[in-house]
Each structure stands twice: as C-alpha cells, then as structure tokens.
Scaffold this motif. Structure first.
Motif, PDB file in Angstrom:
ATOM      1  N   SER A  91       9.237 -62.992  33.804  1.00 27.04           N
ATOM      2  CA  SER A  91       8.479 -61.792  33.443  1.00 27.04           C
ATOM      3  C   SER A  91       8.541 -60.714  34.510  1.00 27.04           C
ATOM      4  O   SER A  91       8.098 -59.597  34.292  1.00 27.04           O
ATOM      5  CB  SER A  91       7.015 -62.164  33.185  1.00 27.04           C
ATOM      6  N   ALA A 109      -2.010 -65.730  40.709  1.00 26.51           N
ATOM      7  CA  ALA A 109      -1.841 -66.340  39.401  1.00 26.51           C
ATOM      8  C   ALA A 109      -1.148 -65.382  38.444  1.00 26.51           C
ATOM      9  O   ALA A 109      -0.367 -65.806  37.580  1.00 26.51           O
ATOM     10  CB  ALA A 109      -3.200 -66.774  38.841  1.00 26.51           C
ATOM     11  N   HIS A 110      -1.412 -64.077  38.578  1.00 30.82           N
ATOM     12  CA  HIS A 110      -0.774 -63.141  37.644  1.00 30.82           C
ATOM     13  C   HIS A 110       0.712 -62.957  37.944  1.00 30.82           C
ATOM     14  O   HIS A 110       1.447 -62.436  37.111  1.00 30.82           O
ATOM     15  CB  HIS A 110      -1.512 -61.791  37.619  1.00 30.82           C
ATOM     16  N   GLY A 113       2.037 -66.128  35.987  1.00 33.52           N
ATOM     17  CA  GLY A 113       1.764 -66.033  34.560  1.00 33.52           C
ATOM     18  C   GLY A 113       1.702 -67.402  33.902  1.00 33.52           C
ATOM     19  O   GLY A 113       1.057 -68.317  34.414  1.00 33.52           O
ATOM     20  N   ASP A 114       2.398 -67.535  32.780  1.00 32.14           N
ATOM     21  CA  ASP A 114       2.424 -68.806  32.045  1.00 32.14           C
ATOM     22  C   ASP A 114       3.669 -69.631  32.367  1.00 32.14           C
ATOM     23  O   ASP A 114       3.917 -70.657  31.739  1.00 32.14           O
ATOM     24  CB  ASP A 114       2.378 -68.544  30.534  1.00 32.14           C
ATOM     25  N   GLU A 115       4.441 -69.189  33.342  1.00 30.99           N
ATOM     26  CA  GLU A 115       5.702 -69.859  33.640  1.00 30.99           C
ATOM     27  C   GLU A 115       5.518 -71.046  34.574  1.00 30.99           C
ATOM     28  O   GLU A 115       4.529 -71.134  35.313  1.00 30.99           O
ATOM     29  CB  GLU A 115       6.694 -68.848  34.221  1.00 30.99           C
ATOM     30  N   LYS A 116       6.492 -71.957  34.544  1.00 31.10           N
ATOM     31  CA  LYS A 116       6.424 -73.189  35.331  1.00 31.10           C
ATOM     32  C   LYS A 116       7.532 -73.288  36.371  1.00 31.10           C
ATOM     33  O   LYS A 116       7.414 -74.063  37.322  1.00 31.10           O
ATOM     34  CB  LYS A 116       6.506 -74.406  34.401  1.00 31.10           C
ATOM     35  N   PRO A 139      -6.542 -69.003  37.648  1.00 37.53           N
ATOM     36  CA  PRO A 139      -6.696 -67.601  37.269  1.00 37.53           C
ATOM     37  C   PRO A 139      -8.056 -67.013  37.616  1.00 37.53           C
ATOM     38  O   PRO A 139      -8.174 -65.799  37.818  1.00 37.53           O
ATOM     39  CB  PRO A 139      -6.475 -67.632  35.750  1.00 37.53           C
ATOM     40  N   ASP A 142      -7.401 -65.675  40.705  1.00 38.66           N
ATOM     41  CA  ASP A 142      -6.065 -65.069  40.734  1.00 38.66           C
ATOM     42  C   ASP A 142      -5.203 -65.637  41.862  1.00 38.66           C
ATOM     43  O   ASP A 142      -4.548 -64.893  42.591  1.00 38.66           O
ATOM     44  CB  ASP A 142      -6.140 -63.546  40.843  1.00 38.66           C
ATOM     45  N   GLN A 202      -6.584 -59.376  30.130  1.00 42.70           N
ATOM     46  CA  GLN A 202      -5.200 -59.788  29.964  1.00 42.70           C
ATOM     47  C   GLN A 202      -5.121 -60.785  28.818  1.00 42.70           C
ATOM     48  O   GLN A 202      -5.818 -61.790  28.821  1.00 42.70           O
ATOM     49  CB  GLN A 202      -4.681 -60.445  31.252  1.00 42.70           C
ATOM     50  N   GLY A 203      -4.296 -60.460  27.843  1.00 42.38           N
ATOM     51  CA  GLY A 203      -4.124 -61.371  26.711  1.00 42.38           C
ATOM     52  C   GLY A 203      -5.399 -61.589  25.923  1.00 42.38           C
ATOM     53  O   GLY A 203      -5.627 -62.674  25.394  1.00 42.38           O
ATOM     54  N   SER A 205      -8.382 -61.772  27.111  1.00 42.05           N
ATOM     55  CA  SER A 205      -9.439 -62.360  27.929  1.00 42.05           C
ATOM     56  C   SER A 205      -9.792 -61.434  29.078  1.00 42.05           C
ATOM     57  O   SER A 205      -8.950 -60.679  29.569  1.00 42.05           O
ATOM     58  CB  SER A 205      -8.986 -63.719  28.487  1.00 42.05           C
TER      59      SER A 205
END
Length: 373
Positions: A91, A109-110, A113-116, A139, A142, A202-203, A205
């Motif tokens: 991203s 954390a941002h 993101g959702d990546e590993k 998160p 952060d 974000q998203g 939330s």
C-alpha cells in the motif's frame, strides 16, 4: 488544524492524508490537550548548551559554536541513521526503527495496515531489500512490530531515551524516508509535550486517540511515519506519526507542527509484542461502551449515544445502558465520540470518574471505576 499521518501512499506523487475534523482538533489544541503540557525549559543542557554559550560572545565564538553544533548533528546522524529503515508495503512506503539485535523493527500500525509481509531496506546500506513479517500491530496506539526473516551482520539497534526527560526547546532530528527519500534528516525543537491528538476515521472506524505525544517543529512528511525523532544524545525520544494540515489552506501542510509517539509508550508496546505476540497490559483506560456522536436541535454535537455496553464492564456495573447519552466525563463536557476517547486517553485504569448521562430526558450522574482497554 487537521492532522495527517506521515505515511507515504505511493512512490510518485500521491500522498495519503489522514484528516481530523476541525472542531476536534481545535478542542485538542485549545482545551484538554494543553493541560498536560510542561513549561518551557529555563535553560538548555547538553550539546546545545555549549553552542548557546559560544553564540553569546564574539563573532568568532559564534562561528565556532555553529561548527560545534554541526558536528553534534553529524555525530547523531552517524550514530542513529544506520538504525532507521524504509518499509515497503504493497500500500505504500513508511519508515521503521531497529529495536533490537534480533531483527525486530518498530513502526506505526498505519504503515503496516492489514499486510503481513514487507520489504525492508536499511537506510545506510543501500543494498537489496530484506524480507520481513508482521509480529503484531496495536492500532489503539498506532504501533506495530515487524521482524526481519534474516538478521544481517552488524545490524544496529537504536537506543530509546526517557520521555520524562524530554523538555520543550530541546533540539531534535527527525529521520526516515519522507516521500520515499530514504536516509532523510530534518531538524527542529521539541515544541510541546503531553499533547493528546486523535487520528481520523479509517475504514469506517474511529482513528486512535494518542496521549502524551511529543510535538516538534522538525518537518514530518508522508513517509516519515514510523521513523525516529532523536535528541542530541543519539537517543530516540519518539516515533513520528502525524503532521498537521490547515483546512483554510486547502489541506496544505501546517509547517512546523508534527507529533511523535513518546519513546516510553513505544517500549511498553514493543516489549509486550515481542514477548507475548500481543499487548497484554495496555495501561489505557476503558469505559466498556461503544457509541456515536449525537446532534442537538441545532445540528451541533451534543453528546455520545451509547450503542452497546460491555457485559460486566465498567459502565454496565455503574448502571449505564444502551440508549443513554453520555454528556460529561470527569467534569469535562462530552460532545463527540472523539472527546470521549480523548478523556479516556488521559485517564488511568482503576481510576474512579464521575460520568453524567441522560436517559428519557432526565439527567443522571454515576461514579465509574475505569477498566483497561
């Protein structure tokens, strides 16, 4: 003013901006956010003191003092920059700081993101990116920790300082990869401490509400997120996270207003993630409710409507129910869900707090013993 994260969204020109409504930001800077600020330091200590003393004498001494300060900057950069990395996620790009000699890297954390999985480049090496995987993200503060698959020889961990010793007026350097420009350094001072700021939604939330932030005049740009805010003793005093924007200027950057997560919180979160794979003791207060902002007849924010109450949580034990409207917390007026988050961020688990709420048009007041997030 609004706030944007300092995370690079792509590699060319688009910058990911995370914005906060003007009313919330104004409340943070003009109200409760100022309450925890320390007074400006009466005198400067460390390397900056010698430069100041030299500058107070003749021109020759001032020139000498400037050269000494330059040497201090160069020494700190040589000490710390090898511990600052660039993190390449699908991203976008961000920064990180080597936390230990086992290959752990702390970042925002941002940024992850959702990546590993990620590619990590050590700022001063310029070699091929190294593979890394997510250990865990938190998160709510952060922060996140990733780990290199293979630890390169000579990997240098940064030294994290004592946030309690950070003083207003202290010189600092921000290191990271702003706009994808790795190994970049900016300089400034600590402008304030003890700030409370809220990240944007974000998203769907609400963004994290972060307490005890270090405010700095060092330039914080997209890509600096997760990097290092460093004092002249070569110690990391914070992780740059947010930069302010001015909506009156079309969302352009508000120069010289950036925020960093304090080193003490970074150590607290990172140590738990490395040891347990998650945060087990956040040290952050919780009320045990979910809610949303409600408006009055004039369409102005007027409180927090309780959507749900955690079973056997702090609010439930005090008699607060779904449908109640929270209007005060510890004597502070609540107008938005963000104002409640900010009030909780400045509170401690186990504290007893008076909460005012409305039910069926009647005002009620209860004492709540706060839980932990």
């Amino acid at each position: 003013m609004d706030f944007r994260s300092s995370h690079r969204a792509d590699r060319i020109s688009v910058r990911r901006r995370v914005l906060l409504p003007l009313t919330v930001c104004s409340a943070v800077l003009a109200g409760a956010g100022l309450a925890g600020c320390s007074e400006p330091a009466s005198q400067t200590s460390g390397p900056a003191a010698s430069a100041s003393a030299a500058a107070a004498s003749d021109p020759g001494s001032r020139a000498s003092g400037t050269r000494e300060l330059e040497k201090d900057y160069q020494r700190v950069i040589q000490d710390v920059l090898p511990s600052v990395v660039q993190i390449d996620a699908r991203s976008g790009l961000g920064s990180g700081v080597v936390y230990d000699n086992k290959g752990h890297v702390v970042t925002n954390a941002h940024v992850v993101g959702d990546e590993k999985e990620f590619k990590v480049t050590i700022a001063t090496e310029g070699g091929d990116p190294m593979a890394a995987k997510l250990v865990a993200a938190y998160p709510e503060q952060d922060l996140a920790v990733i780990k290199l698959d293979q630890v390169p020889e000579g990997l240098k961990a940064a030294r994290f300082g004592d946030t309690e010793k950070v003083e207003v007026g202290q010189m600092v350097l921000a290191m990271g990869s702003p706009l994808g420009l790795s190994s970049s350094v900016t300089q400034g001072i600590v402008s304030a401490v003890g700030r409370t700021v809220s990240e944007p939604r974000q998203g769907g939330s609400a963004g994290a509400t972060l307490a005890n932030m270090v405010q700095t005049s060092a330039a914080i740009n997209p890509g600096n997120s997760g990097g290092a805010l460093v004092d002249l003793d070569s110690q990391v005093v914070g992780i740059p996270t947010l930069a302010a924007t001015d909506p009156q200027l079309g969302g352009s950057a508000a120069p010289g207003i950036g925020f960093a997560i304090p080193a003490s919180m970074v150590r607290t979160v990172a140590d738990q993630i490395i040891k347990d794979g998650k945060v087990t003791d956040s040290g952050r207060a919780a009320l045990g409710v979910s809610g949303r902002t409600v408006l009055d007849d004039n369409f102005q924010p007027a409180g927090v409507a309780v959507a749900s109450v955690q079973k056997d949580g702090p609010a439930a034990k005090a008699g607060i129910e779904a449908g109640d409207i929270l209007v005060t917390f510890g004597g502070r007026q609540l107008t938005t869900i963000t104002s409640l988050s900010e009030a909780l961020a400045s509170s401690k688990p186990g504290a007893k707090v008076g909460v005012g709420y409305e039910r069926d048009g009647a005002r009620r007041n209860v004492e709540v013993t706060l839980g932990e997030m």
